[in-house]
Design a protein around this motif. Structure first.
Motif, PDB file in Angstrom:
ATOM      1  N   UNK A 192      36.416  37.104  -3.197  1.00 41.59           N
ATOM      2  CA  UNK A 192      37.711  37.378  -2.566  1.00 41.59           C
ATOM      3  C   UNK A 192      37.498  38.128  -1.273  1.00 41.59           C
ATOM      4  N   UNK A 193      37.465  37.418  -0.175  1.00 41.25           N
ATOM      5  CA  UNK A 193      37.149  37.999   1.127  1.00 41.25           C
ATOM      6  C   UNK A 193      38.126  37.428   2.147  1.00 41.25           C
ATOM      7  N   UNK A 194      39.268  38.086   2.372  1.00 41.88           N
ATOM      8  CA  UNK A 194      40.253  37.541   3.311  1.00 41.88           C
ATOM      9  C   UNK A 194      39.615  37.176   4.650  1.00 41.88           C
ATOM     10  N   UNK A 195      39.921  35.988   5.112  1.00 38.12           N
ATOM     11  CA  UNK A 195      39.290  35.449   6.315  1.00 38.12           C
ATOM     12  C   UNK A 195      40.364  34.863   7.226  1.00 38.12           C
ATOM     13  N   UNK A 196      40.368  35.303   8.473  1.00 40.20           N
ATOM     14  CA  UNK A 196      41.346  34.834   9.439  1.00 40.20           C
ATOM     15  C   UNK A 196      40.739  33.809  10.376  1.00 40.20           C
ATOM     16  N   UNK A 197      41.356  32.647  10.455  1.00 42.22           N
ATOM     17  CA  UNK A 197      40.922  31.618  11.393  1.00 42.22           C
ATOM     18  C   UNK A 197      41.859  31.625  12.599  1.00 42.22           C
ATOM     19  N   UNK A 198      41.274  31.730  13.788  1.00 47.41           N
ATOM     20  CA  UNK A 198      42.013  31.822  15.041  1.00 47.41           C
ATOM     21  C   UNK A 198      41.693  30.603  15.901  1.00 47.41           C
ATOM     22  N   UNK A 199      42.709  30.097  16.593  1.00 43.94           N
ATOM     23  CA  UNK A 199      42.512  29.000  17.544  1.00 43.94           C
ATOM     24  C   UNK A 199      43.374  29.236  18.785  1.00 43.94           C
ATOM     25  N   UNK A 200      42.768  28.983  19.938  1.00 43.77           N
ATOM     26  CA  UNK A 200      43.479  29.144  21.202  1.00 43.77           C
ATOM     27  C   UNK A 200      43.139  27.975  22.116  1.00 43.77           C
ATOM     28  N   UNK A 250      32.646  34.474  14.031  1.00 46.58           N
ATOM     29  CA  UNK A 250      31.885  33.279  14.356  1.00 46.58           C
ATOM     30  C   UNK A 250      32.717  32.458  15.335  1.00 46.58           C
ATOM     31  N   UNK A 251      32.083  31.990  16.423  1.00 45.01           N
ATOM     32  CA  UNK A 251      32.830  31.462  17.565  1.00 45.01           C
ATOM     33  C   UNK A 251      32.372  30.041  17.899  1.00 45.01           C
ATOM     34  N   UNK A 252      33.371  29.184  18.153  1.00 40.80           N
ATOM     35  CA  UNK A 252      33.127  27.833  18.647  1.00 40.80           C
ATOM     36  C   UNK A 252      33.952  27.607  19.914  1.00 40.80           C
ATOM     37  N   UNK A 253      33.413  26.861  20.848  1.00 40.77           N
ATOM     38  CA  UNK A 253      34.164  26.450  22.024  1.00 40.77           C
ATOM     39  C   UNK A 253      34.052  24.938  22.152  1.00 40.77           C
ATOM     40  N   UNK A 254      35.231  24.310  22.157  1.00 39.45           N
ATOM     41  CA  UNK A 254      35.308  22.847  22.287  1.00 39.45           C
ATOM     42  C   UNK A 254      34.409  22.140  21.276  1.00 39.45           C
ATOM     43  N   UNK A 302      38.285  25.996   6.122  1.00 37.48           N
ATOM     44  CA  UNK A 302      37.351  24.903   5.920  1.00 37.48           C
ATOM     45  C   UNK A 302      36.602  24.524   7.174  1.00 37.48           C
ATOM     46  N   UNK A 303      35.795  23.469   7.093  1.00 32.18           N
ATOM     47  CA  UNK A 303      34.906  23.094   8.199  1.00 32.18           C
ATOM     48  C   UNK A 303      35.607  22.518   9.413  1.00 32.18           C
ATOM     49  N   UNK A 304      36.862  22.194   9.316  1.00 30.05           N
ATOM     50  CA  UNK A 304      37.546  21.564  10.457  1.00 30.05           C
ATOM     51  C   UNK A 304      38.041  22.578  11.477  1.00 30.05           C
ATOM     52  N   UNK A 305      37.858  23.858  11.243  1.00 28.12           N
ATOM     53  CA  UNK A 305      38.388  24.874  12.154  1.00 28.12           C
ATOM     54  C   UNK A 305      38.030  24.610  13.615  1.00 28.12           C
ATOM     55  N   UNK A 306      36.784  24.332  13.971  1.00 27.36           N
ATOM     56  CA  UNK A 306      36.462  24.187  15.397  1.00 27.36           C
ATOM     57  C   UNK A 306      36.806  22.837  15.998  1.00 27.36           C
ATOM     58  N   UNK A 307      37.287  21.912  15.202  1.00 19.50           N
ATOM     59  CA  UNK A 307      37.549  20.554  15.691  1.00 19.50           C
ATOM     60  C   UNK A 307      38.748  20.560  16.637  1.00 19.50           C
ATOM     61  N   UNK A 308      38.549  20.195  17.916  1.00 17.32           N
ATOM     62  CA  UNK A 308      39.695  20.172  18.846  1.00 17.32           C
ATOM     63  C   UNK A 308      40.815  19.249  18.394  1.00 17.32           C
ATOM     64  N   UNK A 309      40.497  18.254  17.569  1.00 17.97           N
ATOM     65  CA  UNK A 309      41.528  17.308  17.138  1.00 17.97           C
ATOM     66  C   UNK A 309      42.362  17.839  15.979  1.00 17.97           C
ATOM     67  N   UNK A 310      41.965  18.967  15.389  1.00 16.55           N
ATOM     68  CA  UNK A 310      42.716  19.514  14.258  1.00 16.55           C
ATOM     69  C   UNK A 310      44.141  19.847  14.700  1.00 16.55           C
ATOM     70  N   UNK A 311      45.103  19.401  13.906  1.00 14.42           N
ATOM     71  CA  UNK A 311      46.508  19.702  14.192  1.00 14.42           C
ATOM     72  C   UNK A 311      46.842  21.077  13.620  1.00 14.42           C
ATOM     73  N   UNK A 312      47.006  22.068  14.487  1.00 12.47           N
ATOM     74  CA  UNK A 312      47.312  23.423  14.030  1.00 12.47           C
ATOM     75  C   UNK A 312      48.748  23.822  14.362  1.00 12.47           C
TER      76      UNK A 312
END
Length: 1007
Positions: free
Chosen positions: A95-103, A136-140, A46-56
């Motif tokens: 049906x398109x498997x999608x991996x969300x990564x956060x570091x 697709x890439x987000x930083x901060x 969902x749209x919260x992926x790039x949010x630094x406040x997201x609890x992952x």
């Protein structure tokens, strides 16, 4: 949230492509454990992926670089040509498997001494070396952009966005994207961030991109160097005494040129704004002149392989040690060139090719093969909406790899039909990098290629190409401008001899043609390594998975297992045969002239790096003679003759001289003494052939026999097995020290050794090349259609003309067919040994006129025996120690060898015929508590020995399915047909088949 995955464009927000280089600027590797969550659709989490406040904190972690399908998420998929999704460009299924990564990461505190500006005050660049298929890439929390082109790098400017501490990098990776339509490359579909992720500090006012032009003038030995850059800098090469500004061209006399044969690099630096960039310089010039490819003014011949990036556990996420292991294996097996099928490799691989010495055909990350199922309608190179994406891939390849001397040819892509986009790519590359020729095989006009090129031609077709007498491709008018131009081009055989399973055959035949015509500039075997993935069965036993092991349709089945290496990088027998076929030194003994002929097949160097040693054996036993052969100076592509050493020829037995060319000193890829080339020659008169072998030999065979294979067991017969019981039918028939079953006529005992046989054997467990490709060259299907895999046997009459002779007559053939062989086994007791002559006369309808005129010939002509399971070892005199066949025998030397029976088996990932040995003079089987059983050929036999039957070998899905049957199954054969490469290639040449005709062969058995 913006969704880019179906946009046919190549990307957004990225920096311009530039050269890959190493420097002393700070670099932060972001490889390691990332937070990861896999979703089933392109929306991801969902749209919260790039949010630094997201609890992952509840997310799983995953290794980067890696493919998520090899890290416990979803499954890998393999197809050869078919897309695993509907052809509906640029769209993808829901049906398109999608991996969300956060570091989360912090910047380093310590920076190199003297670095003028620390993070985050200076410039910073975020680089991804490879993301499959769309990232697709987000930083901060800020969107940087997206990129497609899985095997190519992309960068984002992150100056002002990166913080000293508490950075959050988020990446959404789609398994399928519009870019997937351009990446149908006969490989596993393996999504994820699979190459390195790095944060690069860049000095203000420093150099971001530079271009090296380092040419070599063969006429005077000078090198010309020009380094241009996007900012002023200083070029220094201490070894050459050079210190010049960027943009200043200099000519240096007397440089050593770079080549794959002598990879001379001058180590220098490029400095600007406090940064020092590594600058390895290789002077070399590539050109096409007179219809030939010239490098450094000389014609070259690539002895190459196609190389996919693959590791059985990591997929395409290769580490440097694995790359080095590949290159060392290539160099030790005389491979001098790599086609990077079908995409640019990790940049470290090219740095290693510069260092170790390999010619590289760098191939663009483009293949649209799956459009074949749409009749090529909508093929991207022909559609304007794909132009930018296709051209972007070419730009990123050329800009990244332009400074590598090992890269000598750009390939525009693979199996993508034709279209205007290739004209755009050609024009851009020629303008950007005029110093390298271009290759593209699939456009029949060859307007965008500097080479004529084909895949998998027959030997006859290749010969015609060498003479420039080939037929024009479909759609090209004879004697048209395109036809005339193509005939004038050098020829590059970009794929040949499909290395799937046991094989390929005819390597020496192909090489002989390639070395006979000046038009040829080389060839690339398909391919380097089997793409098996590590798996475990229900019992926890490891095996290598192929496409057919994955519950998904479509899949390419076993077709990914087509390499010269097994998945764990164990060399196959095919690699040993390639090594022999492509030796860069030809050594031949001219007995009549009393000379050794040495041909230097190197293109650019003499033989000063080699030492020539020789020795003599009599019947495989070393004799006293031996020493070093003094070979005078011999330049590239020159031949010299030296006197043959004086050798005493034994009055009895076979006298053989072996001559080897070995490395005189150690190199970075092999120790001193490493064997580069060898030859053997028999001295003295040949052994006369006995009358028993006077019948005409099969096509491709000699009186020495052809090749052999496994033993069909479990075949029904009129008589039960006699192994392990007393002869039935009221007592056996005795001939000297041998006992035969009274009903079947089979040998059951020889001086205390229990035996069951022989049975006429015409079958082998089909190889992948026997199975062909679909309905094409499907030999195994034809064999099975007429029942060659299910022969039944009938014994007719037993005749004893005297007490030392037994003649057993019979017939063998399949149910429902008239075809078969009428057999005669003539046994004679002579001087304490048992002599056997086997005659097999074809009977019945071998052309199967009732079933579409199907004409077949047997894969083997042999005799199988069953022996006690206590036999453990074989010693033999003949070709060895590895397996050999009619069209794959040159790597096997003539000598005396000893191996455990279990070690004679080659564990192909898919079990199939293996372990044959041609030209066997004699063999001895031994085991604890058992008499030694000896067999002498008259003069030669093929043999195989194993603990399972051919039927068991054929039925096994994996090597661990094979079980010890409690017996040793021994084949003593007249011969076996060749291997070929019909799994993707031409039919097996007739000279390597066994025609349907009368056969006769002989042997002597002693216990």
């Amino acid at each position: 949230m913006v969704d880019f995955h179906e946009d046919p464009g190549p990307g957004s927000g990225r920096r311009a492509p530039r050269a890959d280089f190493l420097s002393d600027a700070p670099r932060l590797s972001l490889n390691g454990r990332w937070r990861f969550r896999l979703s089933g659709t392109a929306e991801g989490t969902g749209p919260s992926l790039p949010d630094p406040a997201l609890d992952d904190t509840g997310w799983e972690t995953i290794r980067v670089p890696s493919h998520w399908v090899l890290e416990g998420h979803d499954r890998p998929l393999y197809t050869n040509t078919a897309y695993p999704f509907p052809i509906d460009p640029p769209h993808l299924p829901e049906g398109n498997p999608t991996g969300d990564y956060r570091l989360r990461f912090d910047l380093p505190v310590d920076l190199p001494v003297g670095w003028p500006v620390g993070w985050p005050g200076g410039r910073a660049v975020l680089r991804f070396q490879g993301v499959d298929s769309c990232g697709t890439v987000w930083l901060n929390g800020s969107l940087l952009g997206h990129s497609k082109g899985s095997r190519l790098p992309f960068e984002f400017e992150v100056t002002g966005l990166v913080r000293p501490r508490g950075n959050l990098l988020a990446v959404r990776v789609h398994r399928w994207s519009s870019g997937s339509y351009l990446e149908d490359q006969d490989m596993w579909w393996l999504p994820g961030i699979f190459r390195d992720v790095e944060l690069l500090a860049r000095p203000s006012g420093g150099i971001d991109d530079f271009t090296v032009r380092a040419s070599y003038d063969a006429s005077d030995g000078s090198g010309t160097l020009l380094v241009t850059a996007d900012a002023p800098g200083l070029v220094e090469i201490p070894e050459l005494g050079l210190a010049v500004a960027t943009g200043e061209e200099v000519t240096v006399p007397g440089v050593e040129p770079w080549s794959a044969e002598r990879p001379r690099l001058y180590r220098g630096t490029l400095t600007a704004a406090g940064e020092t960039i590594d600058l390895p310089i290789g002077f070399r010039t590539v050109e096409i002149a007179g219809g030939r490819l010239l490098i450094n003014g000389r014609p070259v011949l690539f002895r190459g392989v196609n190389r996919h990036e693959h590791h059985p556990e990591r997929g395409r996420a290769l580490d440097r040690d694995t790359m080095i292991r590949d290159i060392v294996l290539m160099k030790r097996h005389n491979v001098n060139a790599v086609r990077t099928a079908h995409y640019p490799p990790h940049p470290e691989f090219l740095r290693l090719c510069d260092e170790y010495g390999l010619w590289v055909v760098d191939e663009c990350d483009i293949e649209t093969h799956g459009f074949i199922y749409a009749g090529w309608e909508g093929n991207p190179p022909a559609e304007p909406m794909w132009r930018d994406a296709l051209l972007d891939r070419a730009r990123r390849m050329v800009e990244r790899d332009k400074n590598h001397p090992s890269v000598v040819i750009w390939s525009l892509g693979n199996e993508s039909g034709s279209g205007p986009a290739f004209g755009d790519i050609e024009r851009w590359i020629r303008a950007r990098d005029p110093g390298r020729p271009l290759h593209y095989e699939r456009d029949p006009s060859y307007r965008h290629s500097d080479f004529h090129s084909l895949m998998y031609p027959s030997l006859d077709d290749l010969e015609r190409i060498g003479r420039r007498e080939e037929d024009p491709p479909d759609g090209v008018v004879p004697e048209s401008a395109d036809d005339v131009r193509r005939r004038g081009l050098p020829f590059l055989l970009c794929e040949y001899v499909h290395a799937m399973g046991n094989g390929p055959g005819s390597l020496a035949d192909y090489q002989a043609i390639l070395e006979s015509y000046e038009r040829f500039c080389g060839a690339f075997v398909w391919e380097w390594i089997d793409h098996g993935l590590t798996g475990h069965d229900a019992q926890g036993r490891p095996y290598f998975r192929h496409g057919g092991d994955i519950d998904h349709q479509p899949n390419g089945g076993r077709y990914c297992l087509d390499g010269l290496l097994f998945p764990d990088r164990t060399p196959s027998p095919g690699l040993a045969e390639l090594r022999k076929a492509i030796e860069p030194v030809g050594i031949a003994v001219d007995v009549g002239a009393g000379e050794v002929v040495v041909a230097n097949k190197h293109d650019l160097i003499d033989l000063g790096h080699l030492e020539f040693r020789w020795w003599v054996e009599v019947d495989g036993v070393p004799a006293s003679e031996g020493g070093v052969l003094r070979v005078p100076g011999c330049g590239p592509r020159e031949t010299v003759r030296v006197p043959l050493p004086a050798v005493a020829v034994a009055a009895d037995g076979e006298t053989w001289i072996t001559i080897e060319a070995v490395l005189a000193t150690a190199t970075g890829w092999a120790p001193a003494g490493h064997v580069v080339a060898f030859t053997q020659s028999r001295l003295g008169p040949p052994t006369p052939s006995p009358t028993a072998l006077a019948a005409p030999q099969p096509a491709g065979g000699t009186a020495d026999g052809l090749a052999g294979g496994p033993l069909p067991g479990g075949i029904a017969s009129d008589a039960a097995s006699a192994v392990g019981r007393a002869p039935g039918g009221g007592g056996g028939v005795r001939v000297g020290g041998a006992v035969f079953d009274r009903r079947s006529g089979r040998l059951v005992r020889l001086h205390g050794v229990e035996v069951d046989g022989p049975v006429l054997d015409v079958w082998r467990a089909p190889t992948e090349n026997d199975r062909g490709q679909g309905p094409r060259n499907a030999l195994a299907a034809d064999w099975e259609a007429v029942g060659l895999d299910r022969f039944l046997h009938r014994t007719g009459a037993l005749e004893s003309p005297d007490d030392r002779t037994l003649v057993v007559r019979g017939r063998s053939g399949p149910a429902t067919r008239t075809l078969g062989f009428r057999t005669t086994y003539t046994w004679q007791w002579r001087d304490g040994a048992l002599h056997l002559r086997i005659e097999a006369e074809p009977v019945g309808d071998w052309h199967d006129t009732a079933y579409g005129h199907l004409s077949v010939s047997p894969p083997r002509m042999g005799a199988r025996f069953a022996l006690p399971g206590g036999y453990t070892d074989v010693t033999w005199f003949g070709r060895g120690p590895g397996e050999s066949y009619a069209d794959s025998r040159d790597a096997a030397r003539v000598g005396r060898f000893a191996r455990a029976i279990d070690a004679l088996q080659t564990p192909y990932v898919v079990p199939q015929e293996n372990g044959n040995h041609v030209e066997t003079r004699w063999l001895e089987l031994s085991g604890p508590g058992l008499p030694t059983l000896r067999v002498d050929g008259e003069p030669h036999l093929d043999f195989t020995a194993r603990r399972w039957t051919s039927e068991a070998l054929q039925a096994a899905g994996r090597p661990h399915d094979l079980r010890d049957s409690g017996r040793v199954w021994l084949n003593l054969d007249h011969g076996q047909q060749g291997l070929g490469s019909a799994s993707c290639g031409p039919a097996l040449p007739e000279r390597y088949r066994l025609p349907v005709r009368r056969y006769s062969w002989s042997m002597t058995l002693t216990a």
